[in-house]
Each structure stands twice: as C-alpha cells, then as structure tokens.
Design a protein around this motif. Structure first.
Motif, PDB file in Angstrom:
ATOM      1  N   GLY A  99     -25.340 -41.251 -12.188  1.00 28.75           N
ATOM      2  CA  GLY A  99     -24.903 -41.707 -11.154  1.00 28.75           C
ATOM      3  C   GLY A  99     -25.860 -42.558 -10.126  1.00 28.75           C
ATOM      4  N   ALA A 100     -25.547 -43.287  -9.052  1.00 29.11           N
ATOM      5  CA  ALA A 100     -26.515 -44.040  -8.213  1.00 29.11           C
ATOM      6  C   ALA A 100     -27.488 -42.985  -7.780  1.00 29.11           C
ATOM      7  CB  ALA A 100     -25.819 -44.650  -6.960  1.00 29.11           C
ATOM      8  N   ILE A 101     -27.072 -41.969  -7.414  1.00 30.75           N
ATOM      9  CA  ILE A 101     -28.134 -40.928  -6.821  1.00 30.75           C
ATOM     10  C   ILE A 101     -29.537 -40.746  -7.477  1.00 30.75           C
ATOM     11  CG2 ILE A 101     -28.173 -38.624  -6.184  1.00 30.75           C
ATOM     12  CD1 ILE A 101     -27.015 -40.248  -3.806  1.00 30.75           C
ATOM     13  N   GLU A 102     -29.198 -40.376  -8.914  1.00 32.36           N
ATOM     14  CA  GLU A 102     -30.481 -40.257  -9.667  1.00 32.36           C
ATOM     15  C   GLU A 102     -31.374 -41.451  -9.763  1.00 32.36           C
ATOM     16  OE1 GLU A 102     -32.986 -40.103 -13.233  1.00 32.36           O
ATOM     17  OE2 GLU A 102     -30.876 -40.604 -13.465  1.00 32.36           O
ATOM     18  N   SER A 174     -22.231 -50.256   3.713  1.00 28.36           N
ATOM     19  CA  SER A 174     -22.801 -48.947   4.396  1.00 28.36           C
ATOM     20  C   SER A 174     -22.216 -47.861   4.294  1.00 28.36           C
ATOM     21  CB  SER A 174     -23.431 -49.391   5.723  1.00 28.36           C
ATOM     22  OG  SER A 174     -23.829 -48.039   6.429  1.00 28.36           O
ATOM     23  N   ASN A 175     -22.516 -46.666   3.803  1.00 29.59           N
ATOM     24  CA  ASN A 175     -22.247 -45.386   4.056  1.00 29.59           C
ATOM     25  C   ASN A 175     -22.971 -44.904   5.488  1.00 29.59           C
ATOM     26  OD1 ASN A 175     -21.726 -42.663   4.213  1.00 29.59           O
ATOM     27  ND2 ASN A 175     -21.964 -42.147   2.412  1.00 29.59           N
ATOM     28  N   PRO A 176     -22.688 -44.642   6.586  1.00 31.21           N
ATOM     29  CA  PRO A 176     -21.201 -44.167   6.922  1.00 31.21           C
ATOM     30  C   PRO A 176     -20.700 -45.425   7.785  1.00 31.21           C
ATOM     31  CG  PRO A 176     -23.002 -43.606   8.780  1.00 31.21           C
ATOM     32  CD  PRO A 176     -23.658 -44.313   7.662  1.00 31.21           C
ATOM     33  N   GLU A 204     -25.984 -49.992  -3.902  1.00 34.18           N
ATOM     34  CA  GLU A 204     -24.658 -51.152  -3.649  1.00 34.18           C
ATOM     35  C   GLU A 204     -23.460 -50.222  -4.026  1.00 34.18           C
ATOM     36  OE1 GLU A 204     -26.215 -54.933  -4.694  1.00 34.18           O
ATOM     37  OE2 GLU A 204     -28.199 -54.374  -4.547  1.00 34.18           O
ATOM     38  N   ALA A 205     -23.544 -49.082  -4.061  1.00 36.81           N
ATOM     39  CA  ALA A 205     -22.276 -48.339  -4.378  1.00 36.81           C
ATOM     40  C   ALA A 205     -20.991 -48.695  -4.113  1.00 36.81           C
ATOM     41  CB  ALA A 205     -22.475 -46.635  -3.922  1.00 36.81           C
ATOM     42  N   TYR A 206     -20.805 -49.394  -3.056  1.00 36.54           N
ATOM     43  CA  TYR A 206     -19.589 -49.707  -2.568  1.00 36.54           C
ATOM     44  C   TYR A 206     -19.307 -51.353  -2.832  1.00 36.54           C
ATOM     45  CZ  TYR A 206     -19.079 -45.325  -0.438  1.00 36.54           C
ATOM     46  OH  TYR A 206     -19.343 -44.032  -0.184  1.00 36.54           O
ATOM     47  N   GLU A 207     -20.082 -52.028  -3.743  1.00 39.57           N
ATOM     48  CA  GLU A 207     -20.104 -53.460  -3.736  1.00 39.57           C
ATOM     49  C   GLU A 207     -18.775 -53.972  -4.121  1.00 39.57           C
ATOM     50  OE1 GLU A 207     -21.883 -54.690  -7.514  1.00 39.57           O
ATOM     51  OE2 GLU A 207     -21.318 -52.886  -8.549  1.00 39.57           O
ATOM     52  N   TYR A 233     -26.758 -48.853  -8.503  1.00 39.13           N
ATOM     53  CA  TYR A 233     -25.238 -49.193  -8.732  1.00 39.13           C
ATOM     54  C   TYR A 233     -24.661 -47.744  -9.427  1.00 39.13           C
ATOM     55  CZ  TYR A 233     -26.730 -54.177  -8.228  1.00 39.13           C
ATOM     56  OH  TYR A 233     -27.235 -55.421  -8.189  1.00 39.13           O
ATOM     57  N   THR A 234     -23.183 -47.801  -9.157  1.00 42.15           N
ATOM     58  CA  THR A 234     -22.765 -46.738  -9.865  1.00 42.15           C
ATOM     59  C   THR A 234     -21.151 -47.130 -10.393  1.00 42.15           C
ATOM     60  OG1 THR A 234     -21.870 -44.578  -9.269  1.00 42.15           O
ATOM     61  CG2 THR A 234     -21.811 -46.048  -7.259  1.00 42.15           C
ATOM     62  N   PHE A 235     -20.639 -46.210 -11.274  1.00 38.33           N
ATOM     63  CA  PHE A 235     -19.009 -46.451 -11.728  1.00 38.33           C
ATOM     64  C   PHE A 235     -18.472 -45.536 -10.629  1.00 38.33           C
ATOM     65  CE2 PHE A 235     -21.787 -47.611 -15.079  1.00 38.33           C
ATOM     66  CZ  PHE A 235     -20.832 -48.801 -15.593  1.00 38.33           C
ATOM     67  N   THR A 236     -19.093 -44.497 -10.037  1.00 44.97           N
ATOM     68  CA  THR A 236     -18.521 -43.570  -9.338  1.00 44.97           C
ATOM     69  C   THR A 236     -17.108 -44.019  -8.341  1.00 44.97           C
ATOM     70  OG1 THR A 236     -19.954 -41.796  -9.075  1.00 44.97           O
ATOM     71  CG2 THR A 236     -18.770 -42.218  -7.004  1.00 44.97           C
ATOM     72  N   LYS A 237     -17.687 -44.994  -7.663  1.00 46.72           N
ATOM     73  CA  LYS A 237     -16.665 -45.446  -6.451  1.00 46.72           C
ATOM     74  C   LYS A 237     -15.856 -46.724  -7.155  1.00 46.72           C
ATOM     75  CE  LYS A 237     -19.309 -43.520  -3.481  1.00 46.72           C
ATOM     76  NZ  LYS A 237     -19.142 -42.418  -2.983  1.00 46.72           N
ATOM     77  N   THR A 238     -16.259 -47.734  -7.928  1.00 48.22           N
ATOM     78  CA  THR A 238     -15.516 -48.882  -8.553  1.00 48.22           C
ATOM     79  C   THR A 238     -14.429 -48.119  -9.406  1.00 48.22           C
ATOM     80  OG1 THR A 238     -17.619 -49.741  -8.564  1.00 48.22           O
ATOM     81  CG2 THR A 238     -15.820 -50.956  -9.483  1.00 48.22           C
TER      82      THR A 238
HETATM   83  C1  PLP Z   1     -23.873 -44.832  -0.112  1.00 47.23           C
HETATM   84  C2  PLP Z   1     -23.578 -43.792  -1.371  1.00 47.23           C
HETATM   85  N1  PLP Z   1     -24.639 -43.760  -2.520  1.00 47.23           N
HETATM   86  C3  PLP Z   1     -24.413 -43.055  -3.527  1.00 47.23           C
HETATM   87  C4  PLP Z   1     -23.294 -42.202  -3.475  1.00 47.23           C
HETATM   88  C5  PLP Z   1     -23.125 -41.261  -4.858  1.00 47.23           C
HETATM   89  O1  PLP Z   1     -23.011 -42.060  -5.875  1.00 47.23           O
HETATM   90  P1  PLP Z   1     -23.095 -41.427  -7.297  1.00 47.23           P
HETATM   91  O2  PLP Z   1     -21.889 -40.873  -7.447  1.00 47.23           O
HETATM   92  O3  PLP Z   1     -23.218 -42.572  -8.141  1.00 47.23           O
HETATM   93  O4  PLP Z   1     -24.370 -40.690  -7.563  1.00 47.23           O
HETATM   94  C6  PLP Z   1     -22.610 -42.235  -2.451  1.00 47.23           C
HETATM   95  C7  PLP Z   1     -21.199 -41.143  -2.382  1.00 47.23           C
HETATM   96  O5  PLP Z   1     -20.730 -40.745  -1.483  1.00 47.23           O
HETATM   97  C8  PLP Z   1     -22.598 -42.791  -1.218  1.00 47.23           C
HETATM   98  O6  PLP Z   1     -21.677 -43.010  -0.334  1.00 47.23           O
END
Ligand code: PLP
Length: 389
Positions: A99-102, A174-176, A204-207, A233-238
């Motif tokens: 994920g983007a988180i790691e 941005s989150n939030p 850039e998770a929400y790109e 970046y991530t595949f999570t959201k896209t």
């Molecule tokens: C801004 C942001 N970055 C990263 C994540 C998590 O991303 P990933 O699932 O790719 O680790 C989230 C999930 O809510 C998010 O809102």
C-alpha cells in the motif's frame, strides 16, 4: 507479580486513533449510517480478481518477488507515471510497497533522523503525523487556509523552516479536506524545498479522483525536484483494492537503495498475488476508474446539497478531489469534535470522524466520506436533520 514490560516511548506516547475508536463504537450501534471510513465501498473489478486467481492457479504467487517488486509491474508503473503524472520514470526508480502506507513509512524512515523536523500542512491524514513520530522526528503542523479552500499557506511554511527541517510531507488530493493543491502552489513549495535542500514526500493516493476541472499535479514532474521528491501512490483507491495492500513509490535512483533498506525489515516485498492483480489493473481497461470518479462526483454533489440544507449547523469548503470533505461545525458543541461525533453516533445513529484526529486545526470540524451509496448519504442526512431539529 512481575512488573509489566515497558514499551518504547516512541510508540507508548502515541494516542488511540480516533478513526478506529469511532469504528469500534459504530459497531455497537444498530443500522448505523456510516460516513466515517475513507475506504471504497465498491468491490475490486472482476478482471483484476481474475488475474489474481490465474496467478494463484499457475503457481506464481507462493514465493517472494524481488524486494523492489515484479519487473513487469515496475515497467508498467513507469509507463503509467509518464502517462498520468508527467514523470519521466524508469523501473529502477520504482519500489512496489504494501500500500501507499508502507511506502510512506519506509520513505520517512529513510529521510528522517531523530529530532529532525518535518513540516506537514494541516489538517492532514493522521497516519503521516504518526509515521514521523515513529521515526523519532518532530512533526511541525502548519495550518492550511480554510477560507480559501484549505490551500497551502506558503508564507507560513517558509516561516516554519529551521536548521532542523528535513522534509515536507503532504497529501493531495487531501485526506481529510478534499483539497487539490494547485500546480502554482506546488511549484512554490518546490522552490522552498530546493532552496533549503529538503525532501518532499507526497501521498498521491487520490490522484485519479479530481472534479470540476481541478488537475492533479505531481511535484516530481518538475525536473529540478527529481532528487528531492519521494512520491507514494496506491492501487487501494484507484481500483478499489483496499485489502490487497499494494502500492508503490517513485524516487530518484540515489533514494531507492536507501528506502529499500527500510522497506525490507518491514515487508520484504509486497504480496506477490497482489502484484499480479496490480499488473492486470494497469494493463486492463481504465473504464472502471472513470466510473468510480463519476460515482464519487455525484455523491459529492448530493452531500454538498444536503449540507446546504443544514447551513445553521455546518459550513463547508467544496472538495475538488478525493472522496472526503471536512465541514466546520457551527454549533458550540462542535468545539469538542470527538464529543460531538459521539453524540451524533449515539443520538442520530450517524458515524463520522472527529476533526481533531487530523491535527489541532481540525478541531471544530468533522470528516465525512462520500465513497458510499447515495442512499447512505440520504439516510445519514435525514437523521442529522432530525437531530438538528
Ligand atoms: C491519504 C491516504 N493515504 C494512504 C491511505 C492508505 O493507502 P494504502 O491502502 O495504499 O496503504 C489512505 C487510506 O485511507 C489515505 O486516505
């Protein structure tokens, strides 16, 4: 009885996550209207699932991949970065992550030494603040300008720089708040980073989720920033792949071996099965992404229309991106956003996230997610209207 073993100050000092706390409390409420998770509610598209099933059947997923990720996936990511982000990447500049988180965690560990200051425009995703703390860095929270739509306060960022400043971490969209930082502002931020030799770590998770003519701009597309940007970046959201835990980061070649040294002890490699799914996501039809974007835009418009009817309770900035928004609570009771959200849950059966979870400038706000069905939004707002009387 022996004494309880002590945990590290680094981790012990971190408070409970308000997001997880609200999730826990929401589970105790029957038929709750749920607006508190930033996770896509759609399922992963079929062609992506099929590719993963084929990889499992063919016996390709039982082992680790290269620590940096499957070569074919990194090649496809390099093409995507060129096509969508205007970033001239090659596979050696890419690290596939959990994920983007790691990716963010590994990047922050590779950049930040104990005591280093890291500037974060706030309100921001609380995980970024925690990642800096876990690296023993010092988060320096610089408020964005709410009245202008939570835009960056470039002058305040400049003023926050000290000899200990090492990095800037931001997420756009941005989150939030749902704010999409403009190209103009990000160019100004890049000038600051170059002037002070800082690294900019982006989320850039929400790109792909931007609306109304807003454009997502990647700071790494500025040629001079190539050595100063680590972009996650991530595949999570896209592709609605939350549970697959798959993302990637891009950075200049001098960074990748360093970040990889942080990536290996935490992850070794991203899940191999998810890497095959991600490859299919990038190679397949992108119509699913457009469909998600369309759905979120419709849901955002509905949420804004419903907020307009509650204008004695909330004021809001219309989000240009992501699937989140961050209304200000106008009532006195909103001064304690955690207490307000708990009341909303108990009395109106609506689950939201208290703004204080996103840094001190988030107080007096709540975060609402519009990655849900229109029925869920209507259900939540019907209840909030009854609650507000
Ligand atoms: C801004 C942001 N970055 C990263 C994540 C998590 O991303 P990933 O699932 O790719 O680790 C989230 C999930 O809510 C998010 O809102």
């Amino acid at each position: 009885m022996s004494k309880a073993p002590r945990c590290s100050n680094r981790v012990g000092g971190i408070g409970k996550s308000a997001i997880h706390e609200m999730t826990r409390l929401s589970k105790e409420v029957k038929d709750v209207a749920f607006l508190s998770w930033a996770k896509p509610t759609s399922d992963t598209p079929e062609h992506i699932k099929e590719a993963a099933i084929a990889a499992i059947r063919d016996g390709r997923v039982g082992g680790y991949s290269e620590t940096s990720g499957l070569p074919a996936l990194r090649e496809e990511i390099a093409r995507k970065l060129k096509r969508d982000n205007n970033v001239d990447a090659n596979p050696a500049q890419i690290l596939v992550t959990v994920g983007a988180i790691e990716g963010l965690a590994a990047a922050i560990m590779a950049v930040v030494d104990p005591g280093d200051e890291v500037i974060l425009p706030t309100p921001t995703y609380s995980t970024h603040i925690r990642q800096v703390v876990i690296a023993s860095g010092v988060p320096v929270l610089v408020p964005t300008i709410e009245q202008e739509g939570f835009v960056l306060d470039i002058a305040a960022i400049r003023q926050a720089i000290t000899p200990r400043t090492k990095a800037i971490v931001y997420c756009s969209p941005s989150n939030p708040t749902g704010t999409v930082f403009s190209e103009q502002q990000l160019r100004e931020l890049a000038d600051i980073a170059l002037e002070h030799n800082l690294t900019v770590i982006t989320d850039e998770a929400y790109e792909h989720f931007v609306y109304d003519g807003h454009n997502h701009f990647s700071i790494a597309s500025i040629p001079d920033m190539r050595r100063h940007a680590v972009s996650c970046y991530t595949f999570t959201k896209t592709y609605a792949m939350t549970g697959w835990r798959i993302g990637y980061l891009h950075a200049d070649e001098h960074w990748i071996p360093q970040i990889t040294k942080a990536h290996i002890p935490f992850a070794i490699c991203a899940p191999t099965v998810s890497q095959y799914a991600a490859l299919a996501a990038l190679q397949g039809d992108q119509d699913c992404v457009a469909a998600f974007r369309q759905h979120y835009q419709t849901a955002r418009d509905l949420m804004c229309a419903r907020l307009d009817r509650l204008n004695s309770v909330f004021d809001y900035q219309k989000p240009g991106g992501s699937y989140l928004m961050f209304p200000r609570i106008l009532l006195d009771a909103g001064k304690d956003s955690a207490a307000f959200c708990k009341r909303l849950l108990a009395e109106a059966r609506v689950s939201t996230t208290p703004g204080v979870a996103f840094g001190p400038t988030g107080e007096q706000h709540l975060r609402l997610s519009f990655c849900v069905t229109e029925e869920e939004i209507d259900k939540a707002f019907d209840r909030m209207e009854a609650f507000a009387g």
